[in-house]
Design a protein around this motif. Structure first.
Motif, PDB file in Angstrom:
ATOM      1  N   GLY A  31       0.111  30.514 -10.281  1.00 26.86           N
ATOM      2  CA  GLY A  31      -0.640  31.202  -9.247  1.00 26.86           C
ATOM      3  C   GLY A  31      -1.714  30.374  -8.583  1.00 26.86           C
ATOM      4  N   ARG A  32      -1.804  29.113  -8.930  1.00 26.05           N
ATOM      5  CA  ARG A  32      -2.813  28.222  -8.370  1.00 26.05           C
ATOM      6  C   ARG A  32      -2.143  27.193  -7.466  1.00 26.05           C
ATOM      7  N   ARG A  33      -2.655  27.032  -6.269  1.00 25.35           N
ATOM      8  CA  ARG A  33      -2.113  26.064  -5.320  1.00 25.35           C
ATOM      9  C   ARG A  33      -3.105  24.940  -5.104  1.00 25.35           C
ATOM     10  N   THR A  34      -2.610  23.719  -5.224  1.00 21.16           N
ATOM     11  CA  THR A  34      -3.473  22.542  -5.154  1.00 21.16           C
ATOM     12  C   THR A  34      -2.834  21.488  -4.265  1.00 21.16           C
ATOM     13  N   GLN A  35      -3.661  20.804  -3.482  1.00 23.29           N
ATOM     14  CA  GLN A  35      -3.191  19.682  -2.663  1.00 23.29           C
ATOM     15  C   GLN A  35      -3.785  18.391  -3.225  1.00 23.29           C
ATOM     16  N   VAL A  36      -2.904  17.473  -3.602  1.00 21.82           N
ATOM     17  CA  VAL A  36      -3.346  16.214  -4.194  1.00 21.82           C
ATOM     18  C   VAL A  36      -2.678  15.053  -3.463  1.00 21.82           C
ATOM     19  N   SER A  37      -3.289  13.882  -3.592  1.00 16.57           N
ATOM     20  CA  SER A  37      -2.708  12.689  -2.993  1.00 16.57           C
ATOM     21  C   SER A  37      -3.018  11.487  -3.867  1.00 16.57           C
ATOM     22  N   GLY A  38      -2.342  10.377  -3.594  1.00 15.05           N
ATOM     23  CA  GLY A  38      -2.567   9.143  -4.314  1.00 15.05           C
ATOM     24  C   GLY A  38      -2.521   7.946  -3.380  1.00 15.05           C
ATOM     25  N   LEU A  39      -3.427   7.001  -3.584  1.00 16.29           N
ATOM     26  CA  LEU A  39      -3.449   5.758  -2.827  1.00 16.29           C
ATOM     27  C   LEU A  39      -3.345   4.614  -3.821  1.00 16.29           C
ATOM     28  N   THR A  40      -2.281   3.801  -3.690  1.00 14.75           N
ATOM     29  CA  THR A  40      -2.045   2.709  -4.633  1.00 14.75           C
ATOM     30  C   THR A  40      -1.945   1.387  -3.893  1.00 14.75           C
ATOM     31  N   TYR A  41      -2.705   0.403  -4.368  1.00 13.62           N
ATOM     32  CA  TYR A  41      -2.641  -0.958  -3.827  1.00 13.62           C
ATOM     33  C   TYR A  41      -2.045  -1.872  -4.890  1.00 13.62           C
ATOM     34  N   ARG A  75       6.272  21.157  -7.198  1.00 14.51           N
ATOM     35  CA  ARG A  75       5.525  20.169  -6.422  1.00 14.51           C
ATOM     36  C   ARG A  75       6.439  19.597  -5.346  1.00 14.51           C
ATOM     37  N   TRP A  76       5.975  19.593  -4.116  1.00 15.26           N
ATOM     38  CA  TRP A  76       6.748  18.967  -3.048  1.00 15.26           C
ATOM     39  C   TRP A  76       5.793  18.185  -2.158  1.00 15.26           C
ATOM     40  N   GLY A  77       6.302  17.068  -1.627  1.00 11.39           N
ATOM     41  CA  GLY A  77       5.432  16.244  -0.814  1.00 11.39           C
ATOM     42  C   GLY A  77       6.163  15.073  -0.188  1.00 11.39           C
ATOM     43  N   ALA A  78       5.382  14.172   0.388  1.00 16.04           N
ATOM     44  CA  ALA A  78       5.914  13.018   1.103  1.00 16.04           C
ATOM     45  C   ALA A  78       5.074  11.793   0.798  1.00 16.04           C
ATOM     46  N   GLY A  79       5.684  10.619   0.990  1.00 18.83           N
ATOM     47  CA  GLY A  79       4.990   9.371   0.714  1.00 18.83           C
ATOM     48  C   GLY A  79       5.356   8.285   1.716  1.00 18.83           C
ATOM     49  N   LEU A  80       4.481   7.284   1.805  1.00 20.01           N
ATOM     50  CA  LEU A  80       4.674   6.160   2.704  1.00 20.01           C
ATOM     51  C   LEU A  80       4.302   4.881   1.974  1.00 20.01           C
ATOM     52  N   SER A  81       5.176   3.859   2.024  1.00 18.99           N
ATOM     53  CA  SER A  81       4.909   2.548   1.423  1.00 18.99           C
ATOM     54  C   SER A  81       5.005   1.476   2.492  1.00 18.99           C
ATOM     55  N   ILE A 100       0.853  -1.181   0.000  1.00 18.13           N
ATOM     56  CA  ILE A 100       0.000   0.000   0.000  1.00 18.13           C
ATOM     57  C   ILE A 100       0.891   1.233   0.000  1.00 18.13           C
ATOM     58  N   GLU A 101       0.636   2.139  -0.940  1.00 18.67           N
ATOM     59  CA  GLU A 101       1.388   3.387  -1.032  1.00 18.67           C
ATOM     60  C   GLU A 101       0.439   4.569  -0.844  1.00 18.67           C
ATOM     61  N   LEU A 102       0.857   5.520  -0.041  1.00 21.38           N
ATOM     62  CA  LEU A 102       0.078   6.731   0.175  1.00 21.38           C
ATOM     63  C   LEU A 102       1.012   7.926   0.073  1.00 21.38           C
ATOM     64  N   ASN A 103       0.631   8.912  -0.734  1.00 26.49           N
ATOM     65  CA  ASN A 103       1.448  10.116  -0.849  1.00 26.49           C
ATOM     66  C   ASN A 103       0.571  11.359  -0.847  1.00 26.49           C
ATOM     67  N   MET A 104       1.170  12.470  -0.458  1.00 26.96           N
ATOM     68  CA  MET A 104       0.487  13.760  -0.426  1.00 26.96           C
ATOM     69  C   MET A 104       1.425  14.813  -0.997  1.00 26.96           C
ATOM     70  N   ASP A 105       0.905  15.611  -1.950  1.00 29.14           N
ATOM     71  CA  ASP A 105       1.719  16.625  -2.602  1.00 29.14           C
ATOM     72  C   ASP A 105       1.027  17.982  -2.600  1.00 29.14           C
ATOM     73  N   HIS A 106       1.856  19.010  -2.511  1.00 27.66           N
ATOM     74  CA  HIS A 106       1.406  20.388  -2.673  1.00 27.66           C
ATOM     75  C   HIS A 106       1.935  20.879  -4.023  1.00 27.66           C
ATOM     76  N   VAL A 107       1.035  21.361  -4.892  1.00 27.31           N
ATOM     77  CA  VAL A 107       1.389  21.785  -6.246  1.00 27.31           C
ATOM     78  C   VAL A 107       1.154  23.278  -6.383  1.00 27.31           C
ATOM     79  N   ASP A 108       2.148  23.976  -6.911  1.00 33.10           N
ATOM     80  CA  ASP A 108       2.061  25.417  -7.131  1.00 33.10           C
ATOM     81  C   ASP A 108       2.346  25.683  -8.604  1.00 33.10           C
ATOM     82  N   PHE A 109       1.328  26.171  -9.338  1.00 33.79           N
ATOM     83  CA  PHE A 109       1.495  26.389 -10.776  1.00 33.79           C
ATOM     84  C   PHE A 109       0.602  27.541 -11.231  1.00 33.79           C
TER      85      PHE A 109
END
Length: 244
Positions: free
Chosen positions: A51-61, A235-241, A40-49
């Motif tokens: 002038g727009r800031r977005t928080q995205v994540s992904g969950l992979t099995y 884009r900067w963020g962190a992940g856990l596997s 199981i992988e979980l990550n969270m990223d902050h994206v700046d592009f």
């Protein structure tokens, strides 16, 4: 019209390659889970592009169907407004060559238009991603390379008539093992421009660190820079596997 095109490209940059590689890398590796092993992988990223800031994540099995075959599902999410599910991806990775330090694998992925493009969620496209994956291990160094093709099948073909239906991508990553628990990495990717009218490629650069407190746990942080037609995405963020 141009604003719509740029918004479309921004959506693609966030979600079209979400399931290609383990966070924070752009380049997929040849590692396999093994028979009946799971991850199981979980990550969270902050994206700046733009002038727009977005928080995205992904969950992979990921499930190891055989020692040489993995199956996986990826669920990308947006947490900033408008929030919701983006385009879900299903895929498989097959290791077909393992000779001393060299490994080669093939990866096929199907991305479904499950997001709501009217809210800026998903790309409004049913995509097929095909990758040739290679890795070479030499002592403390590992080099990974990918060649990829993505075929877009847009539901609204009129809106995206100026976009390429098939695009290519090439990437290479270098990882250095400081000690078994710590790795540093650098990754670079060059992708064909999504717009038919543009010849310049999209370039992505990544640097990061992976910490493995146990053989079955990876924690990573990374920074990614993507050069788009209209500016630089950060884009900067962190992940856990977790493997079990």
């Amino acid at each position: 019209m141009m604003q719509n095109k740029l918004s479309f490209l921004f959506v693609l940059s966030l979600f079209s390659n979400t399931a290609f590689a383990a966070h924070p890398l752009v380049t997929e590796d040849t590692g396999m889970q093994g028979l009946d092993k799971q991850q199981i992988e979980l990550n969270m990223d902050h994206v700046d592009f733009a002038g727009r800031r977005t928080q995205v994540s992904g969950l992979t099995y990921t499930y190891g169907l055989r020692d040489s075959i993995d199956l996986y599902a990826n669920l990308p999410l947006t947490w900033s407004q408008p929030s919701g599910i983006n385009d879900v991806a299903l895929g498989t990775k097959i290791l077909f060559l393992e000779k001393e330090e060299l490994k080669l694998a093939f990866k096929a992925e199907w991305q479904l238009p499950t997001g709501n493009p009217k809210k800026g969620l998903g790309s409004d496209s049913q995509d097929a991603n095909l990758l040739l994956v290679g890795s070479y291990d030499l002592s403390d160094w590992t080099v990974q390379s990918n060649l990829a093709l993505t075929a877009h099948r847009f539901r609204d073909t009129i809106s995206h008539k100026d976009s390429r239906s098939v695009v290519w991508r090439a990437s290479t990553a270098v990882l250095y093992t400081i000690r078994p628990e710590w790795k540093v990495l650098a990754d670079i990717s060059i992708a064909q421009n999504e717009l038919l009218s543009r010849r310049n490629a999209e370039v992505t650069r990544v640097i990061g660190i992976i910490a493995s407190p146990t053989p079955d746990i990876d924690v990573d942080i990374g920074v990614q820079f993507v050069q788009h037609n209209s500016g630089l995405e950060k884009r900067w963020g962190a992940g856990l596997s977790l493997r079990y």
